[in-house]
Design a protein around this motif. Sequence first.
Motif, short mmCIF file in Angstrom:
data_model
loop_
_atom_site.label_atom_id
_atom_site.label_comp_id
_atom_site.label_asym_id
_atom_site.label_seq_id
_atom_site.Cartn_x
_atom_site.Cartn_y
_atom_site.Cartn_z
N GLN A 52 8.33 -1.31 -2.70
CA GLN A 52 7.38 -2.15 -1.99
C GLN A 52 7.19 -1.59 -0.59
O GLN A 52 8.15 -1.15 0.05
N LEU A 53 5.97 -1.63 -0.10
CA LEU A 53 5.63 -0.88 1.10
C LEU A 53 6.50 -1.20 2.31
O LEU A 53 6.85 -2.35 2.57
N GLU A 54 6.78 -0.16 3.04
CA GLU A 54 7.62 -0.17 4.23
C GLU A 54 6.86 -0.70 5.44
O GLU A 54 5.64 -0.93 5.37
N PRO A 55 7.49 -0.89 6.60
CA PRO A 55 6.78 -1.28 7.82
C PRO A 55 5.70 -0.27 8.19
O PRO A 55 5.79 0.90 7.85
N THR A 56 4.70 -0.77 8.90
CA THR A 56 3.46 -0.10 9.32
C THR A 56 2.44 -0.08 8.19
O THR A 56 1.36 0.45 8.37
N ILE B 218 -0.99 -5.43 0.65
CA ILE B 218 -0.65 -4.53 -0.47
C ILE B 218 0.71 -4.91 -1.04
O ILE B 218 0.93 -4.88 -2.25
N ARG B 219 1.66 -5.27 -0.17
CA ARG B 219 2.97 -5.72 -0.67
C ARG B 219 2.78 -6.92 -1.61
O ARG B 219 3.48 -7.05 -2.62
N TRP B 220 1.88 -7.80 -1.26
CA TRP B 220 1.60 -9.00 -2.05
C TRP B 220 0.95 -8.62 -3.37
O TRP B 220 1.31 -9.12 -4.44
#
Length: 635
Positions: free
Chosen positions: A322-326, A331-333
Amino acid sequence: MLIQGLIVAIGFVVCTTSTDVPVRFARGFADNMVLQQGGTGASMWGYATTASTVSISVEVQDRVVGKVSANADKDGMWKTVLPPQPPGFDLHTVTATVGTTSAILKNILFGDIWVCSGQSNMDHPMTSIINASTEIAAANGFSHSIRLLKVAHTASSDPTVELQELSALETGWVAASNVTVANFSATCFLTGSMLQLSRGYPIGLIDSSWAGVGITTLSSRASCARCAVDALVGCPGGGSSAPFPTNATSVYNTMIAPLHRMTVFGILWWQGENSGPGCSQQRTNTTLATYYCLWQALIADWRARWAEQSSSSAELPFGFVQLEPTANPAIRWDETAHRISVPNRCLPRVFMAAALDFGDTVAGVHTRYKRPICARLALAAEAVAYNETSVYYTGPVAAAAAPSDDGKTLVVTFNSSGAGGILLRDGGGFSVCSVKHAALCWEWANDEYFANATATLGTEDNQIVLAIPPGFEGPVGVVRYEWKSLPCNWPALESCPVYSKENNLPAPPFMLGVGPSGPQPPPCLDTAFIPPQSTDDSSLLPSGGTDDVTPTAPRAAFKHPGVFVNADQITFIRKQVKIPGTPFNITAEKVIKDTWLNSRNTSSMSPEWNGTIACGILCLSACMDAHATCLNAFF
C-alpha cells in the motif's frame, strides 16, 4: 519457418519469430530457471516444425521423473503441462525432442515462482536501499535456492507472444548472488528471500517492472475497456518526453502478456505513485475511470489470463504494498476497494503490506526502507498465499464506529487487533465529519468538513475512544484515520498512532461511516467481463461507458443517467472553480468543465463520480430547466 512479423514498440522493435530449428523452448524458459512445483504441473511451451510431435521428458540424476508429448500446431507452437513435481534442490534436466533433434534445459529447480510488477518502488534495485552493501552481500547465501529473471523494458501497442530474445533480457535466469541481485528489484528479492527461508524450498523471482509507468500501461485492453480507458490513448502522465511509456496496455503487451503461458504461484505489486491526479481518473468520453475500477479489473484479468493460458491457479495470490508517504491517499483507499484491508469480498486472495510509516526525506517517494516493508509483505503472503492461518498479518482493522449517548465521544472498534490488542502511541491521526456533510466527506474526503478528534484507549483492548472537539456540529457521520499524503508523524519512522502489540503492525488508513445508516463502500466491480483469450481485444475499446458501481451516499438535488448531485456537492464545486449561478453559453461551460476536471480534488474522487457529473453540475447551475438540452450539447 513462419515469420509472425515485426511489432514497432515505443523506442523498441520486438521481433517475434516461431523457429528456425526443429524444436525449441519459448523464450523465458531457459537454463537455471525455477519451474512451478506441485499443483497440476508446470506449463511449458515452445515452437517446432509444423505438425510435428514433440516429446518432453524431465530427468533428475539420469532418472526420468516425468514424460509427456505435444503436437505443434499450424503455426509451429506446441504446449503441454509437465507431470507435477515436488519442490526441492535436486537439479533437473528438461528435454524437448523432435526426431533426432533435442532442446535441453539444464540446472532446473522446482519451487514457487513469483512475478513482481509495478513502477519505481518495485523497479528500484538493491543498490538503492538502506544498508545496500550488507543486503547485497547476504544474497550469496541464496545462491542454491533463489533464481532470478529480470525482464527487459519493452513496450508495444500490440500484444506479443514471447518475451524479447534472451540476450535482450537484463540477466536471463541466474542464481542469486551479490553480483546478480545488485540491479534486481529490491522489493522482489527481499520478499522472495524471506519466503524462501520460511518455505524451505526454491523460489523463482521474475522482475517485470518499470519505473514511472501507470496502472493502465500494465493493463490489458479488456481491463481498460471495462474501466472506459481508451487503450489507444492511455493515461496522461509524463507525455511523449517521459522516460517511460504512457500509453495504456503498452507495457502489459510485452512484459506481462508473454508470461501468461508460464505457470506461476503468485504476483507481487507496488504501483500507484504515478496514478494520482490526471492518471487515477482519466477522462474518456463521459467516464472517469478510477484506480478503484482499474485495480480490481487488473487483478481479475491477470488471474483469468494466467489460468486460461497455463496451469496457474484461477485464484492466483496477489500481494501489494500500500502506497508510502508522499503518495495520493485516495489510491491507498482504492487499493483496498474502499474496504480498509484485504483480503475482502471484492479482492479475495489479495494481501498487502502497509508502508505509510516509512517515509524517506532523502529518497522521497522512493523509500529506501524496503526490508521492513518486505517483512510485512512476506508475513501477509504466509497467511494468505500459503494459508498459514496462525500468522497475524493485518494490523488493527477498523470495523465500526458508534457515538456515545451524549454525543461527546465516538467509539471506534477494531477487528483483527492481534494478541494483546491495540497499541496507541499518540492520540492524533483521527478526524470526524458531521452527518449533514457526510455524503460530501465520503465522496471527496474534503479537509474543509473534517475536524480533528483526540484518541484514547477504550475499555476493551480493541477499542479507541475519540473526543469530539468543542463546537463541532454533530452528530458525526464519517470518521477517518491518517488520510494524508504524509501520514504518521512524517518524517519519523514507524510513528503511526495505532499499531498492534503483536508483530507491531500499523492500522491501515480508513474512512468509516458512523452507525448502520452511515455511508457505505460501493459494490465490488463485476469482473465477469473477462473475455476468452481468443477474443479480438481491439473490439473491446470503449465507445463511452457508464460507471460500474451504484452510489450509496444520499442524493437529493438532481439526477440524470450517470449524474448524482446534492446541495453540498454543488456548493463545493462552485467554490472550487467559481462557477457562476447564472446562465452562460455552452462554449463557456466547456471551458469551465475542463478547468474543473483539472483542478478538482482528484486525490479523493470516488468511482461513482464519472465524467458526466461535471456536465451535470454545470448544467444544473447554468440551465436548470434546460439540462437535457445542455447535456445534448455536450455529447
